[in-house]
Each structure stands twice: as C-alpha cells, then as structure tokens.
Scaffold this motif. Structure first.
Motif, PDB file in Angstrom:
ATOM      1  N   GLY A  67      36.840  57.448  35.308  1.00  0.00           N
ATOM      2  CA  GLY A  67      37.008  57.000  36.708  1.00  0.00           C
ATOM      3  C   GLY A  67      38.275  55.649  36.764  1.00  0.00           C
ATOM      4  N   VAL A  68      38.571  55.684  38.013  1.00  0.00           N
ATOM      5  CA  VAL A  68      39.461  54.599  38.370  1.00  0.00           C
ATOM      6  C   VAL A  68      39.138  53.329  38.701  1.00  0.00           C
ATOM      7  CG1 VAL A  68      39.481  54.903  41.106  1.00  0.00           C
ATOM      8  CG2 VAL A  68      41.831  54.438  39.915  1.00  0.00           C
ATOM      9  N   PHE A  69      37.795  52.830  38.930  1.00  0.00           N
ATOM     10  CA  PHE A  69      37.541  51.698  39.197  1.00  0.00           C
ATOM     11  C   PHE A  69      37.595  50.540  38.166  1.00  0.00           C
ATOM     12  CE2 PHE A  69      35.598  54.376  42.557  1.00  0.00           C
ATOM     13  CZ  PHE A  69      36.038  53.727  43.608  1.00  0.00           C
ATOM     14  N   VAL A  70      37.177  50.998  36.864  1.00  0.00           N
ATOM     15  CA  VAL A  70      37.190  50.146  35.751  1.00  0.00           C
ATOM     16  C   VAL A  70      38.458  49.635  35.432  1.00  0.00           C
ATOM     17  CG1 VAL A  70      36.471  49.772  33.495  1.00  0.00           C
ATOM     18  CG2 VAL A  70      34.874  50.732  35.122  1.00  0.00           C
ATOM     19  N   PRO A  71      39.213  50.674  35.200  1.00  0.00           N
ATOM     20  CA  PRO A  71      40.886  50.358  34.906  1.00  0.00           C
ATOM     21  C   PRO A  71      41.536  49.436  35.830  1.00  0.00           C
ATOM     22  CG  PRO A  71      40.511  52.660  34.320  1.00  0.00           C
ATOM     23  CD  PRO A  71      39.303  52.286  35.017  1.00  0.00           C
ATOM     24  N   ALA A  72      41.277  49.677  37.149  1.00  0.00           N
ATOM     25  CA  ALA A  72      41.595  49.054  38.239  1.00  0.00           C
ATOM     26  C   ALA A  72      41.178  47.439  38.301  1.00  0.00           C
ATOM     27  CB  ALA A  72      41.477  49.528  39.595  1.00  0.00           C
ATOM     28  N   ALA A  73      40.093  47.182  38.036  1.00  0.00           N
ATOM     29  CA  ALA A  73      39.263  45.887  37.929  1.00  0.00           C
ATOM     30  C   ALA A  73      39.877  45.280  36.781  1.00  0.00           C
ATOM     31  CB  ALA A  73      37.977  46.049  37.560  1.00  0.00           C
ATOM     32  N   LYS A  74      40.164  45.953  35.678  1.00  0.00           N
ATOM     33  CA  LYS A  74      40.863  45.429  34.345  1.00  0.00           C
ATOM     34  C   LYS A  74      42.338  44.918  34.745  1.00  0.00           C
ATOM     35  CE  LYS A  74      41.656  45.759  29.573  1.00  0.00           C
ATOM     36  NZ  LYS A  74      42.411  46.381  28.636  1.00  0.00           N
ATOM     37  N   ALA A  75      43.086  45.694  35.406  1.00  0.00           N
ATOM     38  CA  ALA A  75      44.481  45.470  35.711  1.00  0.00           C
ATOM     39  C   ALA A  75      44.376  44.254  36.676  1.00  0.00           C
ATOM     40  CB  ALA A  75      45.171  46.798  36.452  1.00  0.00           C
ATOM     41  N   LEU A  76      43.237  44.066  37.939  1.00  0.00           N
ATOM     42  CA  LEU A  76      43.150  42.762  38.613  1.00  0.00           C
ATOM     43  C   LEU A  76      42.961  41.732  37.801  1.00  0.00           C
ATOM     44  CD1 LEU A  76      41.441  44.628  41.577  1.00  0.00           C
ATOM     45  CD2 LEU A  76      43.861  43.738  41.607  1.00  0.00           C
ATOM     46  N   ALA A  77      42.152  41.720  36.835  1.00  0.00           N
ATOM     47  CA  ALA A  77      41.680  40.740  36.007  1.00  0.00           C
ATOM     48  C   ALA A  77      43.068  40.070  35.155  1.00  0.00           C
ATOM     49  CB  ALA A  77      40.751  40.911  34.940  1.00  0.00           C
ATOM     50  N   GLU A  78      43.825  41.181  34.744  1.00  0.00           N
ATOM     51  CA  GLU A  78      45.157  40.759  34.059  1.00  0.00           C
ATOM     52  C   GLU A  78      46.099  40.025  34.996  1.00  0.00           C
ATOM     53  OE1 GLU A  78      46.181  44.372  32.252  1.00  0.00           O
ATOM     54  OE2 GLU A  78      44.374  44.448  30.850  1.00  0.00           O
ATOM     55  N   ILE A  79      46.079  40.478  36.229  1.00  0.00           N
ATOM     56  CA  ILE A  79      47.223  39.665  36.980  1.00  0.00           C
ATOM     57  C   ILE A  79      46.480  38.377  37.570  1.00  0.00           C
ATOM     58  CG2 ILE A  79      48.485  41.716  37.514  1.00  0.00           C
ATOM     59  CD1 ILE A  79      47.110  41.864  40.524  1.00  0.00           C
ATOM     60  N   GLY A  80      45.097  38.142  37.273  1.00  0.00           N
ATOM     61  CA  GLY A  80      44.720  37.006  37.779  1.00  0.00           C
ATOM     62  C   GLY A  80      44.293  36.825  39.128  1.00  0.00           C
ATOM     63  N   ILE A  81      43.679  37.774  39.552  1.00  0.00           N
ATOM     64  CA  ILE A  81      43.215  37.606  41.162  1.00  0.00           C
ATOM     65  C   ILE A  81      41.936  36.661  41.003  1.00  0.00           C
ATOM     66  CG2 ILE A  81      43.945  39.779  42.128  1.00  0.00           C
ATOM     67  CD1 ILE A  81      41.032  40.721  42.370  1.00  0.00           C
ATOM     68  N   ALA A  82      41.691  35.944  42.228  1.00  0.00           N
ATOM     69  CA  ALA A  82      40.631  34.893  42.245  1.00  0.00           C
ATOM     70  C   ALA A  82      39.379  35.452  42.061  1.00  0.00           C
ATOM     71  CB  ALA A  82      40.901  34.006  43.357  1.00  0.00           C
ATOM     72  N   PHE A  83      39.143  36.520  42.732  1.00  0.00           N
ATOM     73  CA  PHE A  83      37.545  37.074  42.973  1.00  0.00           C
ATOM     74  C   PHE A  83      37.925  38.600  43.136  1.00  0.00           C
ATOM     75  CE2 PHE A  83      37.848  36.107  47.131  1.00  0.00           C
ATOM     76  CZ  PHE A  83      37.495  37.029  47.698  1.00  0.00           C
TER      77      PHE A  83
END
Length: 122
Positions: free
Chosen positions: A1-17
């Motif tokens: 699935g795409v959602f978990v890798p996308a969430a990991k990438a968003l965490a790495e760039i530091g989005i607030a929530f």
C-alpha cells in the motif's frame, strides 16, 4: 500500500500533524472493508496523528486515544449538528442528528438552527 510509506515520508519532512479519515464497514458516510491503516501509520508517524470518521461519543474517541493509535479525534458532521459538542460530550447528553442537505450550505440553515443543549433542556 501507499499510505504507510507516504506517512513515513511526511514524518521525515516534519509536517506538524496528519489527519486520517478511516470509514469502516459500517461507516455513515462512505463504507469500506479495507482494514484501518492507522495502526501501521502510527508506527512510522510519530508527530500528532488525528483520526476522523464516525466518532460519535466521548468514549469512542477516548478509546482510540488511550490505545495509542491517535493523539486526537476530529469531529466533522457531529460538530456541524452540535455546535456545543464539547459540552454535550462532557455531560453525556444526546446529540442532534445531522442533516446532510445543510452541510456546508450557502445560507444560515444548518449553521444556526440546530438546538443547543441549553435550549433543548429549557
């Protein structure tokens, strides 16, 4: 699935929530048999994770937070129909049902005509 890798990438760039809308098989506005992705997303996304979809009671919301899968719960349609939602949840009071025809309408209907808890008990 795409959602978990996308969430990991968003965490790495530091989005607030991150807010997830996860309807289930009994969803009131959209249904799916796809398993909830929030537990797997929680493992890779450490910033605040907000869940949204069919939370209709303080107990449901608190259970999701207590489980550790969510940091907060967003109430959408429930808040539209209950502008005093925090007071209702705190009191364990009944909720007004929402009327889909008035969601995000152009006029006052649906924004100003749902009875408040105070008005309903007066």
């Amino acid at each position: 699935g795409v959602f978990v890798p996308a969430a990991k990438a968003l965490a790495e760039i530091g989005i607030a929530f991150l807010e997830l809308r996860e309807p289930g098989p009994d969803g009131t506005f959209g249904r799916t048999d796809v398993p909830r992705q929030s537990p797997a997303i929680r493992e890779v996304f450490t910033n605040p994770l907000v869940l949204n979809s069919d939370y209709l009671s303080a107990e449901q919301a608190q259970a999701a937070i207590d489980s550790g899968v969510a940091d907060a719960i967003a109430f959408g349609r429930t808040f539209l129909a209950n502008p005093d939602l925090p007071a209702r949840l705190k009191a364990g009071a009944p909720l007004n049902p929402d009327v889909m025809a008035t969601w995000y309408s152009q006029g006052a209907e649906g924004y100003t005509d749902y009875p408040s808890l105070e008005a309903a008990t007066a």
